[in-house]
Design a protein around this motif. Structure first.
Motif, PDB file in Angstrom:
ATOM      1  N   GLN A  93       0.832  -1.208   0.000  1.00 42.21           N
ATOM      2  CA  GLN A  93       0.000   0.000   0.000  1.00 42.21           C
ATOM      3  C   GLN A  93       0.867   1.259   0.000  1.00 42.21           C
ATOM      4  OE1 GLN A  93      -3.127   0.030   2.993  1.00 42.21           O
ATOM      5  NE2 GLN A  93      -3.427  -2.184   2.765  1.00 42.21           N
ATOM      6  N   ASP A  94       1.949   1.230   0.794  1.00 43.42           N
ATOM      7  CA  ASP A  94       2.861   2.376   0.826  1.00 43.42           C
ATOM      8  C   ASP A  94       3.506   2.598  -0.538  1.00 43.42           C
ATOM      9  OD1 ASP A  94       2.329   2.794   3.483  1.00 43.42           O
ATOM     10  OD2 ASP A  94       4.077   1.666   4.208  1.00 43.42           O
ATOM     11  N   ASP A 111      -6.692   5.412  -5.195  1.00 41.60           N
ATOM     12  CA  ASP A 111      -8.003   4.749  -5.219  1.00 41.60           C
ATOM     13  C   ASP A 111      -7.924   3.334  -5.778  1.00 41.60           C
ATOM     14  OD1 ASP A 111      -9.075   7.164  -4.311  1.00 41.60           O
ATOM     15  OD2 ASP A 111      -9.328   7.898  -6.357  1.00 41.60           O
ATOM     16  N   TRP A 112      -6.812   2.636  -5.530  1.00 38.19           N
ATOM     17  CA  TRP A 112      -6.653   1.288  -6.077  1.00 38.19           C
ATOM     18  C   TRP A 112      -7.718   0.332  -5.551  1.00 38.19           C
ATOM     19  CZ3 TRP A 112      -6.087  -2.322  -2.344  1.00 38.19           C
ATOM     20  CH2 TRP A 112      -5.630  -1.892  -1.092  1.00 38.19           C
ATOM     21  N   ASN A 113      -8.178   0.565  -4.309  1.00 33.62           N
ATOM     22  CA  ASN A 113      -9.146  -0.356  -3.719  1.00 33.62           C
ATOM     23  C   ASN A 113     -10.574  -0.113  -4.196  1.00 33.62           C
ATOM     24  OD1 ASN A 113      -9.119   2.084  -2.427  1.00 33.62           O
ATOM     25  ND2 ASN A 113      -9.542   1.258  -0.396  1.00 33.62           N
ATOM     26  N   THR A 114     -10.778   0.988  -4.936  1.00 38.19           N
ATOM     27  CA  THR A 114     -12.116   1.251  -5.503  1.00 38.19           C
ATOM     28  C   THR A 114     -12.068   1.291  -7.029  1.00 38.19           C
ATOM     29  OG1 THR A 114     -11.712   3.625  -5.202  1.00 38.19           O
ATOM     30  CG2 THR A 114     -12.984   2.476  -3.483  1.00 38.19           C
ATOM     31  N   ALA A 115     -11.141   2.087  -7.576  1.00 29.42           N
ATOM     32  CA  ALA A 115     -11.028   2.186  -9.040  1.00 29.42           C
ATOM     33  C   ALA A 115     -10.347   0.954  -9.641  1.00 29.42           C
ATOM     34  CB  ALA A 115     -10.268   3.445  -9.425  1.00 29.42           C
ATOM     35  N   GLY A 116      -9.430   0.346  -8.859  1.00 30.14           N
ATOM     36  CA  GLY A 116      -8.798  -0.880  -9.308  1.00 30.14           C
ATOM     37  C   GLY A 116      -7.418  -0.695  -9.927  1.00 30.14           C
ATOM     38  N   LEU A 141       2.319  -2.314 -13.032  1.00 31.21           N
ATOM     39  CA  LEU A 141       1.101  -2.126 -12.242  1.00 31.21           C
ATOM     40  C   LEU A 141       0.670  -0.679 -12.415  1.00 31.21           C
ATOM     41  CD1 LEU A 141       2.306  -4.737 -10.993  1.00 31.21           C
ATOM     42  CD2 LEU A 141       1.531  -3.938  -8.754  1.00 31.21           C
ATOM     43  N   LEU A 142      -0.531  -0.481 -12.940  1.00 29.56           N
ATOM     44  CA  LEU A 142      -1.000   0.878 -13.191  1.00 29.56           C
ATOM     45  C   LEU A 142      -2.489   0.972 -12.912  1.00 29.56           C
ATOM     46  CD1 LEU A 142      -1.348   1.294 -17.026  1.00 29.56           C
ATOM     47  CD2 LEU A 142      -0.325  -0.738 -16.068  1.00 29.56           C
ATOM     48  N   ASN A 143      -2.980   2.190 -12.825  1.00 32.46           N
ATOM     49  CA  ASN A 143      -4.406   2.342 -12.541  1.00 32.46           C
ATOM     50  C   ASN A 143      -5.232   2.020 -13.785  1.00 32.46           C
ATOM     51  OD1 ASN A 143      -4.877   4.801 -14.145  1.00 32.46           O
ATOM     52  ND2 ASN A 143      -3.643   5.839 -12.583  1.00 32.46           N
ATOM     53  N   SER A 144      -6.474   1.656 -13.565  1.00 27.44           N
ATOM     54  CA  SER A 144      -7.321   1.171 -14.658  1.00 27.44           C
ATOM     55  C   SER A 144      -7.591   2.258 -15.695  1.00 27.44           C
ATOM     56  CB  SER A 144      -8.640   0.637 -14.104  1.00 27.44           C
ATOM     57  OG  SER A 144      -9.304   1.635 -13.351  1.00 27.44           O
ATOM     58  N   ARG A 145      -7.631   3.526 -15.258  1.00 29.19           N
ATOM     59  CA  ARG A 145      -7.879   4.620 -16.209  1.00 29.19           C
ATOM     60  C   ARG A 145      -6.782   4.691 -17.253  1.00 29.19           C
ATOM     61  NH1 ARG A 145      -5.469   9.112 -16.308  1.00 29.19           N
ATOM     62  NH2 ARG A 145      -4.687   8.876 -14.169  1.00 29.19           N
ATOM     63  N   GLN A 146      -5.536   4.596 -16.798  1.00 25.03           N
ATOM     64  CA  GLN A 146      -4.414   4.660 -17.738  1.00 25.03           C
ATOM     65  C   GLN A 146      -4.413   3.462 -18.679  1.00 25.03           C
ATOM     66  OE1 GLN A 146      -0.545   4.754 -15.936  1.00 25.03           O
ATOM     67  NE2 GLN A 146       0.511   5.257 -17.824  1.00 25.03           N
ATOM     68  N   SER A 147      -4.778   2.289 -18.155  1.00 27.69           N
ATOM     69  CA  SER A 147      -4.783   1.087 -18.996  1.00 27.69           C
ATOM     70  C   SER A 147      -5.817   1.191 -20.109  1.00 27.69           C
ATOM     71  CB  SER A 147      -5.058  -0.156 -18.145  1.00 27.69           C
ATOM     72  OG  SER A 147      -6.396  -0.194 -17.711  1.00 27.69           O
TER      73      SER A 147
END
Length: 471
Positions: A150-151, A160-165, A197-203
């Motif tokens: 998490q850090d 917002d990885w735990n909500t946006a993914g 590992l990246l946020n879903s928006r960027q993917s």
């Protein structure tokens, strides 16, 4: 310096190996030693060595068990297994468990030096990037490691990885992905493989870009499902890795995304394959291969399934235990075949040769070590194999191997190779449009005139006569 741990139940063996070579000149330092498997496992946890040289026969925990348990530690270790027993069964098990080399006592300085040179090159090539140190956090998803992850996500501004993914992207090829500009966690997971590992928006934005054009130097990109649980990252990397290798199935470079695969249908076909091979039913085997080929053409299977088909088919043909005779890795499949259909063609030909062979007794003998040699020769007869090659590979005297061929097969090693090659040449002449000269090259003969003389000696016809008669 790369760290080395030496393990042997005899102290004089440890000292002789330490004194045999100048470890520092090869980029290594001996950081510890142990005299049994239990102590060695603890020393591995303490020193976290890059390489472990271990004896096979030790009290309490033998070298093979140590290797297996060492592979489960949260850091990579390369194992070199040593033994005073020149038995192929040990080497075979050691390699199947993940050892990178097997050598005999008393030690040979040139042999150990050669191993160290290769290891140094491998370790330097796989030297992790700064972010790759995070891999060990993924191996053990305990509460403490979850907090550290998490850090790291905060540090890389993955919010917002735990909500946006989070989405995992794996690329296969000589180059890193040039399109990822925002901060991401980048993990080197292989010589030519990188995970991001990246946020879903960027993917999602990159998905549109990769659909139009794949980056230069990249053969395949695999994109995982969106995840919101950090415990799922390791599985997501594995899934994205499979998808990144989908070019082996589709014969096209590209970006690949999650889809439904027909696991159960392939499992059913492989069960039928085992029965068909057992019954020596070549027509049924061909029918099964055709069905499997259709599944791959439908893109309903992955390289993992290709791996499964290869290993299980060879296991059925040679009556080998599947779990102890892992024959290929994904990387070896890619090196050996352009695509899965090349692999299927070779397996089909292999099955035909053995199921139709009248001297089926030659496929299996009472001598288990010789069975392994016979299997190797049968799979690699098109290569430039000699008795000395086999001696180096299987740790046996070349004269003894020659005697085994005469005793177990009833013919010389040279005659056995010639028979395999000419049988395969007959198949190619029947279905391949290549010239006779090209076919000679394909089966391992670079002297056209020698090939034609040998062909006539075995079949009674010249290659051209055989082709004309068959047509």
């Amino acid at each position: 310096m790369h760290k080395v741990l030496i393990v042997d139940d005899e102290s004089w063996v440890v000292e002789s190996l330490k004194d045999l070579v100048d470890w520092n000149s090869y980029g290594f330092e001996v950081v510890g030693q142990a005299y049994n498997g239990v102590d060695a496992l603890e020393a591995m946890r303490v020193h976290q060595p890059d390489v472990v040289f271990t004896d096979i026969r030790m009290p309490e925990m033998n070298g093979l068990e140590l290797l297996q348990r060492g592979k489960s530690l949260p850091f990579p270790i390369h194992f070199v297994v040593v033994s005073g027993y020149a038995e192929f069964a040990y080497a075979q098990k050691a390699i199947s468990y993940g050892a990178i080399a097997y050598c005999l006592k008393p030690f040979d300085e040139m042999e150990i030096s050669g191993i160290l040179l290769k290891l140094n090159k491998t370790l330097n090539a796989a030297k992790p990037s700064l972010d790759s140190s995070l891999i060990h956090l993924l191996e053990d998803p305990n509460a403490e490691n979850q907090l550290k992850l998490q850090d790291e996500l905060k540090k890389y501004d993955i919010k917002d990885w735990n909500t946006a993914g989070i989405v995992v992207v794996v690329s296969v090829g000589s180059e890193s992905l040039p399109d990822i500009y925002e901060r991401v966690i980048k993990l080197k997971i292989g010589t030519s493989k990188t995970a991001y590992l990246l946020n879903s928006r960027q993917s999602e934005a990159l998905r549109r870009k990769w659909t139009d054009e794949l980056p230069i130097g990249v053969m395949g990109i695999g994109v995982s499902e969106k995840i919101t649980d950090l415990k799922e990252i390791k599985i997501a990397i594995a899934n994205a890795d499979l998808l990144a290798h989908q070019f082996f199935v589709t014969r096209e470079t590209g970006a690949y995304y999650p889809q439904a695969f027909k696991y159960n249908e392939l499992n059913q076909q492989m069960m039928e394959m085992s029965h068909a091979v057992r019954d020596r039913d070549n027509k049924a085997v061909n029918r099964i291969f055709e069905h499997i080929e259709v599944l791959f053409k439908e893109k309903a299977l992955t390289i993992q399934h290709a791996f499964q088909v290869y290993n299980m088919t060879v296991s059925f043909l040679f009556k080998l235990g599947q779990t102890e005779n892992i024959l290929y890795s994904y990387e070896q499949l890619l090196q050996s075949y352009k695509h899965v259909f090349d692999m299927l063609d070779e397996l089909r030909s292999l099955a035909k040769r053995y199921l139709q062979a009248s001297d089926s007794h030659s496929l299996e003998t009472k001598n288990q070590a010789f069975n392994s040699i016979l299997q190797f020769v049968t799979l690699n007869f098109r290569e430039d194999i000699s008795l000395q090659n086999l001696s180096d590979q299987f740790f046996m005297n070349p004269s003894y191997i020659s005697q085994l061929f005469k005793k177990e097969v009833g013919e010389t090693f040279t005659a056995y190779i010639a028979k395999l090659r000419i049988n395969y040449a007959c198949e190619l002449l029947d279905k391949d449009e290549s010239s006779v000269h090209e076919i000679a090259e394909k089966i391992g003969y670079h002297d056209y005139f020698y090939f034609t003389r040998l062909f006539k000696k075995i079949t009674g016809k010249t290659p051209s006569q055989y082709r004309n008669d068959e047509h």
